[in-house]
Design a protein around this motif. Structure first.
Motif, PDB file in Angstrom:
ATOM      1  N   LEU A 182      -4.853  -1.044   2.496  1.00 27.89           N
ATOM      2  CA  LEU A 182      -5.438   0.576   2.547  1.00 27.89           C
ATOM      3  C   LEU A 182      -4.541   1.136   3.741  1.00 27.89           C
ATOM      4  O   LEU A 182      -4.432   2.361   3.694  1.00 27.89           O
ATOM      5  N   ALA A 183      -4.469   0.468   4.783  1.00 27.43           N
ATOM      6  CA  ALA A 183      -3.551   0.955   5.952  1.00 27.43           C
ATOM      7  C   ALA A 183      -2.218   1.506   5.545  1.00 27.43           C
ATOM      8  O   ALA A 183      -1.799   2.525   5.911  1.00 27.43           O
ATOM      9  N   GLY A 199      -5.133   2.525  15.802  1.00 25.07           N
ATOM     10  CA  GLY A 199      -5.748   3.013  14.580  1.00 25.07           C
ATOM     11  C   GLY A 199      -6.338   4.156  14.774  1.00 25.07           C
ATOM     12  O   GLY A 199      -6.332   5.211  14.118  1.00 25.07           O
ATOM     13  N   PRO A 214      -7.490  -6.336   1.822  1.00 21.90           N
ATOM     14  CA  PRO A 214      -7.676  -4.898   1.618  1.00 21.90           C
ATOM     15  C   PRO A 214      -7.426  -4.030   2.792  1.00 21.90           C
ATOM     16  O   PRO A 214      -7.022  -2.843   2.489  1.00 21.90           O
ATOM     17  N   ALA A 215      -7.870  -4.391   3.847  1.00 18.43           N
ATOM     18  CA  ALA A 215      -7.632  -3.597   5.013  1.00 18.43           C
ATOM     19  C   ALA A 215      -5.891  -3.216   5.141  1.00 18.43           C
ATOM     20  O   ALA A 215      -5.668  -2.106   5.588  1.00 18.43           O
ATOM     21  N   SER A 216      -5.094  -4.147   5.007  1.00 21.90           N
ATOM     22  CA  SER A 216      -3.790  -4.079   5.250  1.00 21.90           C
ATOM     23  C   SER A 216      -3.017  -3.232   4.054  1.00 21.90           C
ATOM     24  O   SER A 216      -2.190  -2.287   4.401  1.00 21.90           O
ATOM     25  N   GLY A 227       0.695  -1.316   0.138  1.00 22.70           N
ATOM     26  CA  GLY A 227      -0.094   0.039  -0.017  1.00 22.70           C
ATOM     27  C   GLY A 227       0.899   1.092  -0.076  1.00 22.70           C
ATOM     28  O   GLY A 227       0.386   2.144  -0.607  1.00 22.70           O
ATOM     29  N   SER A 233      -9.040   1.014   8.532  1.00 20.67           N
ATOM     30  CA  SER A 233      -8.573  -0.296   8.240  1.00 20.67           C
ATOM     31  C   SER A 233      -8.045  -1.033   9.320  1.00 20.67           C
ATOM     32  O   SER A 233      -8.016  -2.336   9.472  1.00 20.67           O
ATOM     33  N   VAL A 256     -11.158  -2.870  10.855  1.00 24.70           N
ATOM     34  CA  VAL A 256     -11.403  -4.125   9.986  1.00 24.70           C
ATOM     35  C   VAL A 256     -10.602  -4.958  10.407  1.00 24.70           C
ATOM     36  O   VAL A 256     -10.913  -6.258  10.515  1.00 24.70           O
ATOM     37  N   LEU A 257      -9.273  -4.868  10.253  1.00 24.13           N
ATOM     38  CA  LEU A 257      -8.247  -5.729  10.443  1.00 24.13           C
ATOM     39  C   LEU A 257      -8.540  -6.560  11.891  1.00 24.13           C
ATOM     40  O   LEU A 257      -8.437  -7.632  12.229  1.00 24.13           O
ATOM     41  N   ILE A 263      -7.665   6.792   6.899  1.00 25.63           N
ATOM     42  CA  ILE A 263      -7.743   5.455   6.495  1.00 25.63           C
ATOM     43  C   ILE A 263      -7.283   4.501   7.146  1.00 25.63           C
ATOM     44  O   ILE A 263      -7.694   3.257   7.143  1.00 25.63           O
ATOM     45  N   THR A 282     -12.266  -8.510  11.888  1.00 21.45           N
ATOM     46  CA  THR A 282     -12.629  -9.399  10.892  1.00 21.45           C
ATOM     47  C   THR A 282     -12.776 -10.742  11.425  1.00 21.45           C
ATOM     48  O   THR A 282     -11.798 -11.266  11.820  1.00 21.45           O
TER      49      THR A 282
END
Length: 411
Positions: free
Chosen positions: A325-326, A388, A321-323, A275, A306, A309-310, A302, A313
Motif C-alpha cells: 500500500l505504501a 511517512g 500489505p503495508a509495503s 504497489g 503504511s 505499520v511497517l 496512505i 509491527t
C-alpha cells in the motif's frame, strides 16, 4: 468521443511506441541500479567491517552524483538529442557496474557506484522529456505511465535481485546482473537509434526549439523564476528525502528488528514497487475519480499510515500489505508530480525535467544521510515512521497548493 480517441491513437507511430518501450527498459535499469544496494547494506557492513551508516555511502554517494549530473544532462539532451544521450549513458553504466564486480574495498565500490550514477542519471529524466517532445499532450500522461512502469519495476527488481543474489551467491553477483542488464539495454537502444534516427530527430525539435539554445544558466533561471516551478522543485526535494531516501533503510529495518533474511526483507520491500505497478494499472480511473488534488492527498496519507505499520509491527505479516500500500500511495503522489514537472517549461523540457529529477535525488541523498545519522539515536522504526509522517503532511500541502495553481502560475 471514440473517433477522437482513434485519431489520437494513430498520431503515435509504431517507431515511437517501440522507442518508448526501450526507454521504459532504460528506466528499469536506472531504478534497479539505485535500489540494488538497499538490501545488501548489512552484508556490505559485515564484509568490509564498517558500520551501517558508512556502508550506506554506496546509496548516498550514488544519489548525490545522480542528482548533480542532472544539471549536465538536461541541457546536453536539449542540444544534441535526448535519445542519443540516453543510449550512450546506458552503455557507460555497464562499465561502472563491471568495476563494482571487482571492487576489493568499500572505497572502490563507492567509486564504482559513482560511475554508475553518472551514467544512470540521464535515463529517467531524459526519457520523460523525450516522451514529452514526441507525444501529443492529450496522450502524455498515459505514455509517461509506461516509462513510469519501467521505473517502478526497477524498484521491485533492484530490491529483490539485490537481496536474493546477495544471500544466494554473494553481493558481487548483483553487479554482474547490472552489467549484463545495462549492456543489453544499451545495445537495443543503439540499434533503435540507428533505425529511427530521422523520426527521433523530428521528435527532438518541437515548436519553439530555438529557445532551447540558451545556455544552461539562462535556461535554468527562466524556469526557476516561475513561482509554480519553484514549488514543484521544492516538493520534489521533500519527496525524495522522505520517500525514496528513507526507503533505503526499510530492508535493513526488517532484517534487524524482525530477524528476517536479506532476501525475504528485500522481497517484502519490493512489494513497494508492486504497489506502484498496481497504481499504474488503475491510474487513469483514479485520476478521473479524485483528480490531482485527491491523488496527492490520499497518496500521502496512505504512505504515512503504511510506514507507521511497517515501522512498529512485531511480526512480518503486516509488513506485506503495508509495503504494498505504501508503494500504491507513493506513486499516486509521484505520478502527479511527474505530470506537473513535464509541463514546467515545454520549450526546454530536458532542462526542466532534469532540474526536477536533480531536486528529487538531491532530496534522496539528504534523506539517506539523515536517516543513517538518526538510526543510532532513535532507531530504524522511528526513522521510517518520521518519513511517512512527512509524506502525509506534504500530500496535504500539495493538495492545497494545487487548488491555488492558476493564481500561482499567474504570479
Amino acid at each position: 468521443m471514440s473517433t477522437s480517441a482513434s485519431t489520437m491513437a494513430t498520431a503515435i507511430s509504431p517507431a515511437t511506441r517501440r522507442s518508448i518501450v526501450l526507454l521504459s527498459l532504460a528506466c528499469f535499469a536506472s531504478m534497479s541500479a539505485q535500489r540494488i544496494c538497499d538490501a545488501m547494506l548489512p552484508e556490505l557492513s559485515r564484509v568490509f567491517a564498517v558500520g551501517l551508516a558508512q556502508a550506506a555511502q554506496v546509496v548516498s554517494v550514488f544519489a548525490i552524483a545522480y542528482g548533480a549530473a542532472q544539471l549536465f544532462y538536461g541541457p546536453l539532451g536539449d542540444r544534441v538529442g535526448k535519445f542519443r544521450v540516453i543510449t550512450f549513458a546506458t552503455l557507460g553504466c555497464s562499465i561502472g557496474s563491471a568495476l563494482a564486480v571487482f571492487a576489493g574495498t568499500l572505497d572502490m565500490l563507492v567509486f564504482a557506484r559513482l560511475l554508475m550514477a553518472l551514467g544512470a542519471a540521464a535515463l529517467i529524466p531524459l526519457s520523460m522529456a523525450w516522451v514529452g517532445d514526441a507525444v501529443p499532450s492529450d496522450q502524455l500522461q498515459e505514455m509517461l505511465t509506461r516509462t513510469g512502469l519501467g521505473s517502478t519495476l526497477g524498484i521491485v527488481g533492484g530490491q529483490l535481485v539485490g537481496g536474493l543474489l546477495t544471500d544466494a551467491l554473494g553481493w558481487r553477483w548483483a553487479f554482474v546482473f547490472m552489467t549484463v542488464l545495462f549492456g543489453a539495454v544499451g545495445l537495443l537502444l543503439w540499434l533503435d537509434l540507428r533505425r529511427q534516427r530521422t523520426p527521433v530527430a523530428k521528435a527532438e525539435a518541437p515548436a519553439g526549439a530555438a529557445a532551447v539554445r540558451h545556455g544552461f544558466v539562462t535556461q535554468a533561471m527562466l524556469i526557476l523564476t516561475g513561482r509554480w516551478s519553484r514549488i514543484i522543485l521544492l516538493m520534489a526535494l521533500v519527496e525524495g528525502a522522505a520517500g525514496f531516501g528513507v526507503l533505503a533503510i526499510w530492508a535493513s529495518h526488517l532484517h534487524r528488528s524482525l530477524g528476517l533474511s536479506l532476501s525475504l526483507a528485500g522481497a517484502i520491500v519490493a512489494l513497494f514497487g508492486l504497489g506502484g505497478m498496481l497504481y499504474m494499472a488503475v491510474g487513469r480511473h483514479l485520476i478521473r475519480r479524485f483528480g490531482q488534488q485527491g491523488l496527492v492527498l490520499f497518496g500521502g496519507g496512505i504512505v504515512g499510515v503504511s510506514a507507521l505499520v511497517l515501522a512498529y509491527t512485531p511480526h512480518w505479516g503486516p509488513a506485506l500489505p503495508a509495503s504494498l500500500l505504501a508503494g500504491f500511495g507513493f506513486f499516486m503522489f509521484h505520478n502527479t508530480m511527474q505530470t506537473n514537472a513535464t509541463q514546467m517549461a515545454p520549450h526546454a523540457r530536458g532542462t526542466a525535467v532534469s532540474l526536477f529529477s536533480s531536486s528529487l535525488f538531491l532530496g534522496q541523498s539528504i534523506g539517506v544521510v539523515l536517516a543513517a545519522s538518526l538510526i543510532d539515536r532513535i532507531g530504524t522504526g522511528a526513522v521510517i515512521a518520521l518519513g511517512g509522517a512527512v509524506m502525509a503532511l506534504e500530500g496535504v500541502y500539495f493538495a492545497w497548493v494545487l487548488r491555488r495553481r492558476e493564481q500561482l502560475v499567474k504570479d
